[in-house]
Design a protein around this motif. Structure first.
Motif, mmCIF file in Angstrom:
data_model
loop_
_atom_site.group_PDB
_atom_site.id
_atom_site.type_symbol
_atom_site.label_atom_id
_atom_site.label_comp_id
_atom_site.label_asym_id
_atom_site.label_seq_id
_atom_site.Cartn_x
_atom_site.Cartn_y
_atom_site.Cartn_z
ATOM 1 N N MET A 1 0.723 -1.346 0.037
ATOM 2 C CA MET A 1 0.050 0.031 0.122
ATOM 3 C C MET A 1 0.745 1.254 0.086
ATOM 4 S SD MET A 1 -3.264 -0.728 -0.101
ATOM 5 C CE MET A 1 -4.092 0.807 0.462
ATOM 6 N N ALA A 2 2.091 1.191 0.261
ATOM 7 C CA ALA A 2 3.011 2.311 0.236
ATOM 8 C C ALA A 2 2.899 2.917 -1.184
ATOM 9 C CB ALA A 2 4.364 1.908 0.356
ATOM 10 N N ALA A 3 2.574 2.283 -2.134
ATOM 11 C CA ALA A 3 2.399 2.816 -3.622
ATOM 12 C C ALA A 3 1.220 3.823 -3.809
ATOM 13 C CB ALA A 3 2.276 1.762 -4.546
ATOM 14 N N TYR A 4 0.264 3.851 -2.522
ATOM 15 C CA TYR A 4 -0.848 4.573 -2.610
ATOM 16 C C TYR A 4 -0.926 5.286 -1.261
ATOM 17 C CZ TYR A 4 -1.241 0.677 -5.816
ATOM 18 O OH TYR A 4 -0.883 -0.233 -6.607
ATOM 19 N N PRO A 5 -0.170 6.342 -1.138
ATOM 20 C CA PRO A 5 -0.118 6.973 0.229
ATOM 21 C C PRO A 5 -1.323 7.610 0.638
ATOM 22 C CG PRO A 5 1.133 8.097 -1.524
ATOM 23 C CD PRO A 5 0.908 6.804 -2.061
ATOM 24 N N LYS A 6 -2.047 8.208 -0.219
ATOM 25 C CA LYS A 6 -3.345 9.090 0.081
ATOM 26 C C LYS A 6 -4.488 7.958 0.433
ATOM 27 C CE LYS A 6 -3.403 11.524 -3.813
ATOM 28 N NZ LYS A 6 -3.848 12.769 -4.653
ATOM 29 N N LEU A 7 -4.502 6.877 -0.344
ATOM 30 C CA LEU A 7 -5.321 5.840 -0.166
ATOM 31 C C LEU A 7 -5.246 5.119 1.382
ATOM 32 C CD1 LEU A 7 -6.178 3.836 -3.398
ATOM 33 C CD2 LEU A 7 -7.142 5.921 -2.422
ATOM 34 N N ALA A 8 -3.923 4.969 1.626
ATOM 35 C CA ALA A 8 -3.576 4.261 3.012
ATOM 36 C C ALA A 8 -3.821 5.422 4.079
ATOM 37 C CB ALA A 8 -1.896 3.915 2.867
ATOM 38 N N ARG A 9 -3.484 6.465 3.909
ATOM 39 C CA ARG A 9 -3.917 7.536 4.897
ATOM 40 C C ARG A 9 -5.408 7.468 5.201
ATOM 41 N NH1 ARG A 9 -6.315 12.012 4.844
ATOM 42 N NH2 ARG A 9 -6.187 12.277 2.253
ATOM 43 N N ILE A 10 -6.164 7.747 4.185
ATOM 44 C CA ILE A 10 -7.743 7.500 4.059
ATOM 45 C C ILE A 10 -8.175 6.321 4.782
ATOM 46 C CG2 ILE A 10 -9.825 7.477 2.842
ATOM 47 C CD1 ILE A 10 -8.287 9.356 0.579
ATOM 48 N N ASP A 11 -7.752 5.167 4.436
ATOM 49 C CA ASP A 11 -8.042 3.750 5.230
ATOM 50 C C ASP A 11 -7.757 3.800 6.360
ATOM 51 O OD1 ASP A 11 -8.698 1.082 4.957
ATOM 52 O OD2 ASP A 11 -6.643 0.914 5.340
ATOM 53 N N ALA A 12 -6.693 4.321 6.953
ATOM 54 C CA ALA A 12 -6.415 4.330 8.340
ATOM 55 C C ALA A 12 -7.282 5.185 8.994
ATOM 56 C CB ALA A 12 -4.856 4.817 8.610
ATOM 57 N N GLU A 13 -7.637 6.356 8.683
ATOM 58 C CA GLU A 13 -8.313 7.464 9.206
ATOM 59 C C GLU A 13 -9.978 7.089 9.387
ATOM 60 O OE1 GLU A 13 -8.408 11.135 7.457
ATOM 61 O OE2 GLU A 13 -6.190 11.480 7.607
ATOM 62 N N LEU A 14 -10.307 6.097 8.427
ATOM 63 C CA LEU A 14 -11.631 5.376 8.416
ATOM 64 C C LEU A 14 -11.800 4.416 9.348
ATOM 65 C CD1 LEU A 14 -12.169 5.272 4.573
ATOM 66 C CD2 LEU A 14 -13.578 6.643 5.982
ATOM 67 N N GLN A 15 -10.861 3.422 9.528
ATOM 68 C CA GLN A 15 -10.850 2.495 10.408
ATOM 69 C C GLN A 15 -10.898 2.866 11.796
ATOM 70 O OE1 GLN A 15 -8.616 -1.404 9.812
ATOM 71 N NE2 GLN A 15 -7.410 0.195 7.816
ATOM 72 N N ALA A 16 -10.553 4.137 12.004
ATOM 73 C CA ALA A 16 -10.703 4.757 13.534
ATOM 74 C C ALA A 16 -11.927 5.181 13.535
ATOM 75 C CB ALA A 16 -9.647 5.861 13.709
ATOM 76 N N ILE A 17 -12.965 5.126 12.878
ATOM 77 C CA ILE A 17 -14.216 5.362 13.080
ATOM 78 C C ILE A 17 -15.243 4.345 13.535
ATOM 79 C CG2 ILE A 17 -16.616 6.304 11.772
ATOM 80 C CD1 ILE A 17 -14.533 7.859 9.679
ATOM 81 N N PRO A 18 -15.913 4.435 14.551
ATOM 82 C CA PRO A 18 -16.378 3.273 15.119
ATOM 83 C C PRO A 18 -17.371 2.400 14.304
ATOM 84 C CG PRO A 18 -16.713 5.193 16.559
ATOM 85 C CD PRO A 18 -16.175 5.853 15.408
ATOM 86 N N ALA A 19 -18.084 3.122 13.544
ATOM 87 C CA ALA A 19 -18.957 2.434 12.394
ATOM 88 C C ALA A 19 -18.169 1.423 11.500
ATOM 89 C CB ALA A 19 -19.800 3.476 11.719
#
Length: 211
Positions: free
Chosen positions: A180-198
């Motif tokens: 996923m290092a090839a997709y830094p923006k997607l990796a960042r967004i994914d990490a932020e989303l996983q922190a959302i309780p839903a």
């Protein structure tokens, strides 16, 4: 009023999308685990209600809804907050187009029935199948990375349909060792989303069968 019933498989990314949407919209539901590996989705009583024999299926308001995008669109229409698909026609087209990179272009060629066909009918090795899997995610993610925001989510301050689709596909990418290092923006967004309780509440590990 009875709760809607979700027929799903714990690892199905399409099911994962619908679980996320249900949790985001705080829609309580009952769940019926449908084992894709054991062929539960092809049982006669299930196919009678869902002729494709796929998951997810959401039984709600006396109807059996199929296809994850159709289910999420229905939820958006009946439970509009938080909205996942914009009402504005141009914004709606943009969100659906990005989502379809995952829903229509990556996911269908990498789902379980495709992988089984590659192995059982085409005689491909597991290494070849894994390479196939990573190739189609990489192709789609490369396009999606170019369209991803530099800050915030695809939906801005709150998740939209693209975000709902991204998290399950990113989980698949990691499972098949795509860097996923090839997709830094997607990796960042994914990490932020996983922190959302839903999103956390819908994670496949919450539904993984014991044993």
């Amino acid at each position: 009023m009875p709760k809607p019933v979700l027929f799903d498989y714990w690892r199905s990314s399409a099911s994962y999308r619908v679980r996320i949407a249900l949790h985001l919209k705080a829609v309580a539901y009952d769940r019926v685990a449908t084992d894709l590996v054991a062929g539960g989705q092809k049982a006669p009583d299930y196919v009678a209600r869902n002729p494709q024999g796929f998951v997810p299926m959401l039984s709600i308001d006396g109807a059996d809804l199929t296809q994850s995008l159709a289910i999420i669109d229905f939820l958006d229409a009946t439970h509009p907050e938080p909205r996942l698909i914009p009402a504005d026609p141009l914004a709606r087209a943009g969100v659906v187009a990005k989502s379809m990179i995952i829903i229509a272009d990556i996911h269908p060629v990498n789902n379980l029935r495709m992988l089984r066909y590659l192995k059982d009918v085409m005689g491909q090795t597991q290494d070849a199948i894994d390479t196939w899997y990573r190739h189609w995610i990489a192709e789609g993610f490369a396009a999606l990375e170019q369209q991803a925001p530099d800050a915030g989510l695809f939906g801005g301050d709150s998740p939209d349909l693209v975000d709902v689709c991204l998290v399950p596909q990113a989980a698949n990418a990691r499972r098949f060792d795509l860097d996923m290092a090839a997709y830094p923006k997607l990796a960042r967004i994914d990490a932020e989303l996983q922190a959302i309780p839903a999103f956390a509440a819908a994670h496949p590990d919450k539904f993984k069968p014991a044993g």
